[in-house]
Design a protein around this motif. Structure first.
Motif, PDB file in Angstrom:
ATOM      1  N   ARG A   1       0.733  -1.070   0.109  1.00 45.56           N
ATOM      2  CA  ARG A   1       0.127   0.140  -0.028  1.00 45.56           C
ATOM      3  C   ARG A   1       0.770   1.223  -0.031  1.00 45.56           C
ATOM      4  O   ARG A   1       1.756   1.276   0.892  1.00 45.56           O
ATOM      5  CB  ARG A   1      -0.880  -0.070   1.266  1.00 45.56           C
ATOM      6  CG  ARG A   1      -2.027   1.078   1.247  1.00 45.56           C
ATOM      7  CD  ARG A   1      -3.013   0.807   2.496  1.00 45.56           C
ATOM      8  NE  ARG A   1      -3.502  -0.424   2.366  1.00 45.56           N
ATOM      9  CZ  ARG A   1      -4.888  -0.140   1.621  1.00 45.56           C
ATOM     10  NH1 ARG A   1      -5.529   0.766   1.307  1.00 45.56           N
ATOM     11  NH2 ARG A   1      -5.792  -1.264   1.599  1.00 45.56           N
ATOM     12  N   GLN A   2       0.508   1.971  -0.863  1.00 43.27           N
ATOM     13  CA  GLN A   2       1.246   3.446  -1.163  1.00 43.27           C
ATOM     14  C   GLN A   2       0.473   4.406  -1.513  1.00 43.27           C
ATOM     15  O   GLN A   2      -0.636   4.421  -1.922  1.00 43.27           O
ATOM     16  CB  GLN A   2       2.611   3.395  -1.941  1.00 43.27           C
ATOM     17  CG  GLN A   2       3.433   2.275  -1.853  1.00 43.27           C
ATOM     18  CD  GLN A   2       4.688   2.325  -3.052  1.00 43.27           C
ATOM     19  OE1 GLN A   2       4.617   3.268  -3.848  1.00 43.27           O
ATOM     20  NE2 GLN A   2       5.287   1.162  -3.186  1.00 43.27           N
ATOM     21  N   THR A   3       0.903   5.534  -1.233  1.00 43.45           N
ATOM     22  CA  THR A   3       0.348   7.051  -1.778  1.00 43.45           C
ATOM     23  C   THR A   3       0.460   7.072  -3.363  1.00 43.45           C
ATOM     24  O   THR A   3       1.481   7.088  -3.667  1.00 43.45           O
ATOM     25  CB  THR A   3       0.828   8.176  -1.219  1.00 43.45           C
ATOM     26  OG1 THR A   3       0.719   8.158   0.195  1.00 43.45           O
ATOM     27  CG2 THR A   3      -0.068   9.450  -1.338  1.00 43.45           C
ATOM     28  N   LEU A   4      -0.671   7.324  -4.113  1.00 44.41           N
ATOM     29  CA  LEU A   4      -0.220   7.516  -5.637  1.00 44.41           C
ATOM     30  C   LEU A   4       0.288   8.714  -5.876  1.00 44.41           C
ATOM     31  O   LEU A   4      -0.252   9.862  -5.325  1.00 44.41           O
ATOM     32  CB  LEU A   4      -1.700   7.225  -6.372  1.00 44.41           C
ATOM     33  CG  LEU A   4      -1.770   7.494  -7.549  1.00 44.41           C
ATOM     34  CD1 LEU A   4      -0.898   6.099  -8.290  1.00 44.41           C
ATOM     35  CD2 LEU A   4      -3.223   7.365  -8.143  1.00 44.41           C
ATOM     36  N   ARG A   5       1.529   8.891  -6.361  1.00 44.51           N
ATOM     37  CA  ARG A   5       2.131  10.060  -6.783  1.00 44.51           C
ATOM     38  C   ARG A   5       2.134  10.303  -8.158  1.00 44.51           C
ATOM     39  O   ARG A   5       2.245  11.606  -8.410  1.00 44.51           O
ATOM     40  CB  ARG A   5       3.465   9.666  -6.511  1.00 44.51           C
ATOM     41  CG  ARG A   5       3.680   9.989  -4.908  1.00 44.51           C
ATOM     42  CD  ARG A   5       5.355   9.422  -4.520  1.00 44.51           C
ATOM     43  NE  ARG A   5       5.531   8.153  -4.879  1.00 44.51           N
ATOM     44  CZ  ARG A   5       6.684   7.364  -4.307  1.00 44.51           C
ATOM     45  NH1 ARG A   5       7.216   7.923  -3.447  1.00 44.51           N
ATOM     46  NH2 ARG A   5       6.709   6.206  -4.597  1.00 44.51           N
TER      47      ARG A   5
END
Length: 97
Positions: free
Chosen positions: A57-61
């Protein structure tokens, strides 16, 4: 007597169909090993290295910036019951009313 003849005829037709299918498909199945080897060699020639990573899970950049107009699927015209000028609004933008 007719039922027995019908069953024999149906069995004979099924056996004949199996034999015909075997005659038609047999050579193709036997030659399939040669074709598979050629396909494997072709696939290896086109192969290229890739890098794989585990999902997390990551922040969409990344984002896509585009120009255009937003058009709704439906439109309607809204008119007031009484004509006039709006002088004061007693709620803030985003407030529940």
């Amino acid at each position: 007597m007719k039922k027995k003849q019908g069953r024999k005829m149906a069995a004979l037709v099924i056996v004949a169909m199996v034999v015909v299918c075997g005659i038609i498909a047999g050579p193709a199945l036997l030659a399939g090993d040669k074709d598979n080897a050629a396909l494997a060699e072709t696939a290896e020639a086109r192969a290229f290295p890739v890098r794989a990573e585990s999902a997390e899970r990551q922040t969409l950049r990344a984002f896509l910036k585009v120009n255009g107009d937003i058009v709704s699927a439906q439109e309607t015209d809204v008119f007031p019951d009484a004509p006039g000028k709006l002088i004061r609004v007693y709620v803030s933008l985003g407030s529940a009313v």
